[in-house]
Scaffold this active site. Structure first.
Site, PDB file in Angstrom:
ATOM      1  N   HIS A  33       4.528  -9.075  -4.485  1.00 53.62           N
ATOM      2  CA  HIS A  33       3.239  -9.294  -3.688  1.00 53.62           C
ATOM      3  C   HIS A  33       2.033  -9.230  -4.354  1.00 53.62           C
ATOM      4  CE1 HIS A  33       3.787  -5.052  -2.835  1.00 53.62           C
ATOM      5  NE2 HIS A  33       4.558  -5.274  -1.684  1.00 53.62           N
ATOM      6  N   HIS A  82       6.019  -1.862  -6.102  1.00 54.89           N
ATOM      7  CA  HIS A  82       4.663  -2.277  -5.106  1.00 54.89           C
ATOM      8  C   HIS A  82       3.585  -1.463  -5.869  1.00 54.89           C
ATOM      9  CE1 HIS A  82       2.890  -2.141  -0.816  1.00 54.89           C
ATOM     10  NE2 HIS A  82       1.890  -1.627  -1.641  1.00 54.89           N
ATOM     11  N   ASN A 136      12.899   1.496   2.461  1.00 50.93           N
ATOM     12  CA  ASN A 136      11.992   2.478   3.239  1.00 50.93           C
ATOM     13  C   ASN A 136      12.508   2.374   4.559  1.00 50.93           C
ATOM     14  OD1 ASN A 136      10.993  -0.249   3.375  1.00 50.93           O
ATOM     15  ND2 ASN A 136       8.991   0.339   4.018  1.00 50.93           N
ATOM     16  N   ASP A 161       8.315 -10.539   2.149  1.00 49.45           N
ATOM     17  CA  ASP A 161       7.944  -9.230   2.355  1.00 49.45           C
ATOM     18  C   ASP A 161       7.880  -9.044   4.121  1.00 49.45           C
ATOM     19  OD1 ASP A 161       7.299  -6.522   2.452  1.00 49.45           O
ATOM     20  OD2 ASP A 161       5.223  -7.003   1.629  1.00 49.45           O
TER      21      ASP A 161
HETATM   22  O1  DOR Z   1       2.614  -3.829   4.883  1.00 51.96           O
HETATM   23  C1  DOR Z   1       3.497  -3.571   4.190  1.00 51.96           C
HETATM   24  N1  DOR Z   1       4.269  -3.271   5.136  1.00 51.96           N
HETATM   25  N2  DOR Z   1       3.634  -3.758   3.017  1.00 51.96           N
HETATM   26  C2  DOR Z   1       5.018  -3.248   2.377  1.00 51.96           C
HETATM   27  O2  DOR Z   1       5.072  -3.541   1.158  1.00 51.96           O
HETATM   28  C3  DOR Z   1       5.899  -2.433   3.051  1.00 51.96           C
HETATM   29  C4  DOR Z   1       5.676  -2.785   4.693  1.00 51.96           C
HETATM   30  C5  DOR Z   1       6.612  -2.140   5.623  1.00 51.96           C
HETATM   31  O3  DOR Z   1       7.668  -1.589   5.179  1.00 51.96           O
HETATM   32  O4  DOR Z   1       6.007  -2.177   6.668  1.00 51.96           O
END
Ligand code: DOR
Length: 464
Positions: A256, A202, A117, A327
């Site tokens: 997670h 996820h 991402n 994570d």
């Molecule tokens: O809290 C989160 N933030 N969970 C995730 O799985 C991705 C993430 C992020 O990329 O900031």
């Protein structure tokens, strides 16, 4: 006290080596307690060209360019963190590959799987290659990159997941951070049909998250985060993806896991599904963490109440959990200071994974052997990593060398991440990484970085 290490290698000349019929290693690790698949053993390790060449009482028969005296220390197989967000390209104000991997090795992590991402999203071969190129000469540890599964690339995933350096395919069933989303059954089916490797998920149900978002908006209170993104959101998505994967006999990895209900469900589906838990879900509890840390404790899926945490620990004890992943998801303190729910979810974690988990070992919550299983052997086994995850002859010379008795305090000024903070700032821990070795290169010695960033792409057994 950490024993002093001779900076000058105890070397013997090639001639002496020959005269005494010695075998020669690049690196000899002596005097430590070594966590082999057989348990804790007082043995030496000889490393040649980045691999483990011999194990045993080696001091009489070996010479070496460099000898590390590890008296009083434990040698673990290098820790593999199979969930980190290093934000490069596009979000380098939060994190980048150099700082992220520097934090990794300072925390005893020798390999990472990085998440898709970023901006742009990692959706195709060019995106993956750009990350591999960016890591070349800048990554302190070995690395692989996930490709995101979405409606845009579903039909190409079979070929994409076979690319060298690809950790596999990652799907966001619920929106977290960034634009990657695959929440509809038909899209998920297309993704699941195209590919054979274990699919990482996820699992939060997007429709339910949308329905309930008003809870967060109305309250403006981060304590409502686990109420908005409730247990049912997580369970619904997990049950749905397991049902869809069964249709095409696809293996899954649920990232997670945060609830007692999912653990109970997953325990009945272990033939298909592997399970990750994170240090923060094992270490922080609602509502206390939100009262103390505010949005710094805001994470997706959320940190929940004690009863859920107890169930995660129970799942570690009963063997349902396969891996610990951090994570690591950095956002800047300024971004985090926005009013909830505009504050983004995520916290740093790659550097604190091992110290936090060693502290749990010290507290008696799991054995050191089980920690090794979760942080090295587990990821290597479930993702089919070549040459990683155990201390055995022929395997890569990756080691996290720790002092189980060292008392330290986690501090923000120790955190290498561009974001520069940790939810554990100020926390005292017992157990600390002292030296980190990646394929025979000592990249952290006596808790300080040394040498150069020489990380390489990881190799997978499922990829030709
Ligand atoms: O809290 C989160 N933030 N969970 C995730 O799985 C991705 C993430 C992020 O990329 O900031």
């Amino acid at each position: 006290m950490t024993p002093a290490i001779p900076k000058a290698p105890l070397s013997r000349t090639a001639e002496t080596t020959k005269r005494h019929n010695l075998r020669h290693a690049d690196l000899l690790l002596c005097g430590g307690t070594v966590m082999t698949p057989n348990g804790a053993e007082p043995i030496d390790i000889a490393c040649v060209q980045g691999r483990i060449m011999a194990l045993g009482d080696l001091q009489p028969g070996w010479s070496a360019d460099c000898v590390l005296d590890l008296t009083g220390l434990h040698v673990l197989p290098g820790v593999i963190d199979s969930q980190v967000h290093f934000r490069e390209p596009g979000l380098e104000h939060k994190e980048n590959l150099e700082a992220g991997t520097r934090g990794a090795v300072l925390g005893g992590v020798t390999a990472v799987f990085e998440m898709p991402n970023t901006h742009p999203l990692t959706l195709g071969a060019t995106d993956l290659q750009a990350k591999l190129d960016a890591a070349q000469g800048r990554s302190w540890c070995d690395h692989a990159f996930y490709i995101g599964g979405s409606a845009l690339n579903a039909e190409s995933l079979q070929e994409l997941e076979q690319l060298p350096g690809c950790a596999g395919i990652k799907v966001f069933m619920g929106s977290s951070f960034g634009d990657l989303l695959a929440d509809e059954d038909d899209v998920l089916r297309r993704i699941l049909r195209h590919g054979r490797r274990r699919l990482a998920v996820h699992a939060e149900d997007e429709a339910r998250l949308r329905e309930r978002k008003q809870i967060a908006l109305d309250s403006g209170d981060v304590r409502q985060h686990p109420v908005w993104r409730d247990e049912e959101s997580a369970l619904k998505a997990t049950q749905r993806i397991v049902r869809l994967a069964a249709e095409v006999n696809r293996r899954l990895h649920v990232l997670h896991v945060s609830t007692a209900e999912e653990m109970q469900f997953l325990a009945a589906h272990k033939h298909r599904v592997t399970v990750e838990v994170t240090p923060h879900h094992l270490s922080l509890q609602a509502p206390e963490c939100y009262e103390r840390l505010g949005s710094l404790a805001q994470m997706n899926p959320p940190v929940r109440e004690q009863a859920h945490q107890d169930a995660l620990w129970q799942a570690i004890r009963s063997g349902v959990v396969d891996v610990i992943g951090s994570d690591h998801a950095p956002h800047t303190l300024l971004e985090k200071s926005q009013a909830y729910p505009a504050s983004p979810s995520g916290m740093t974690g790659v550097q604190t994974l091992l110290p936090v988990m060693l502290n749990h070992v010290h507290a008696g919550r799991l054995s050191l052997q089980r920690l090794v299983d979760l942080s090295s052997a587990g990821p290597a086994r479930i993702f089919g990593l070549e040459g990683k995850g155990r201390i055995a002859v022929g395997f890569d010379a990756d080691f996290s060398i720790v002092d189980l008795k060292a008392r330290r305090r986690i501090r923000n000024d120790w955190i290498a991440s561009v974001s520069g903070w940790s939810p554990y700032d100020g926390m005292p821990v017992v157990g600390w990484p002292i030296h980190t070795i990646v394929r025979g290169h000592c990249v952290v010695r006596d808790e300080a970085l040394e040498g150069q960033a020489q990380g390489r792409p990881l190799r997978f057994l499922d990829v030709p």
